[in-house]
Design an enzyme around this catalytic site. Structure first.
Site, PDB file in Angstrom:
ATOM      1  N   TYR A 146      -4.539  19.812  -0.102  1.00 47.00           N
ATOM      2  CA  TYR A 146      -3.218  19.728  -0.720  1.00 47.00           C
ATOM      3  C   TYR A 146      -3.026  20.938  -1.636  1.00 47.00           C
ATOM      4  CZ  TYR A 146      -3.313  14.740   0.609  1.00 47.00           C
ATOM      5  OH  TYR A 146      -3.403  13.543   1.270  1.00 47.00           O
ATOM      6  N   SER A 147      -2.014  21.698  -1.366  1.00 47.31           N
ATOM      7  CA  SER A 147      -1.715  22.933  -2.117  1.00 47.31           C
ATOM      8  C   SER A 147      -2.936  23.854  -2.156  1.00 47.31           C
ATOM      9  CB  SER A 147      -1.252  22.632  -3.542  1.00 47.31           C
ATOM     10  OG  SER A 147       0.023  22.044  -3.544  1.00 47.31           O
TER      11      SER A 147
END
Length: 163
Positions: free
Chosen positions: A59-60
């Site tokens: 995530y990110s």
């Protein structure tokens, strides 16, 4: 807040879990909130009694773990929190940056700990099934190696506790 046991682990979690995929860096996805914009969500979750937080290394590209770790260290009692993260998806296109090889499972766990700024990961989940080319034995040995560091018996097959 109502609480329940997380499977058969003996760990108590809030019945609501704050999923943290939306927190990190908008450069990863335009709908992601940066750290400052995400802080009120963490504050409200903690104030409401949520003690279960779910993120992932991908995530990110790791920024979600960083944001989650900083927010929880500032706003929550980490001894009460249960933090889950995931391993599998590559963080970039370079070799050995994803999958379930022994190398990636162990290094991915160590990298998640650094990004979270924590001593333990309460739950580490596998984001996908075993990819072609990864021997089940190698993957399981990596999981066992991480468990051995704790000196505890292994948890149910989809949940692992690591240092």
């Amino acid at each position: 807040m109502k609480y329940t046991f997380l499977g058969r682990t003996g760990v108590t979690v809030s019945r609501l879990c704050l999923g943290c995929m939306s927190y990190g860096s908008p450069s990863w996805r335009p709908w992601v909130l940066d750290e400052a914009a995400s802080r009120p969500f963490f504050r409200r979750a903690v104030e409401s009694g949520i003690n279960f937080f779910d993120t992932a290394d991908m995530y990110s590209v790791g920024a979600s773990e960083e944001v989650t770790g900083r927010a929880l260290r500032e706003l929550a009692n980490l001894e009460e929190c249960v933090v889950a993260t995931k391993v599998f998806n590559p963080l970039n296109e370079r070799p050995n940056m994803g999958g379930l090889s022994r190398k990636h499972v162990v290094q991915g766990c160590e990298a998640s700990l650094r990004r979270l700024g924590m001593q333990t990961i309460d739950e580490k989940w596998v984001k996908r099934g075993r990819p072609q080319g990864t021997a089940l034995q190698d993957w399981m040995e990596a999981e066992a190696e991480l468990m051995k560091e704790l000196g505890r018996p292994t948890a149910p097959s989809t949940t692992r506790q690591h240092r």
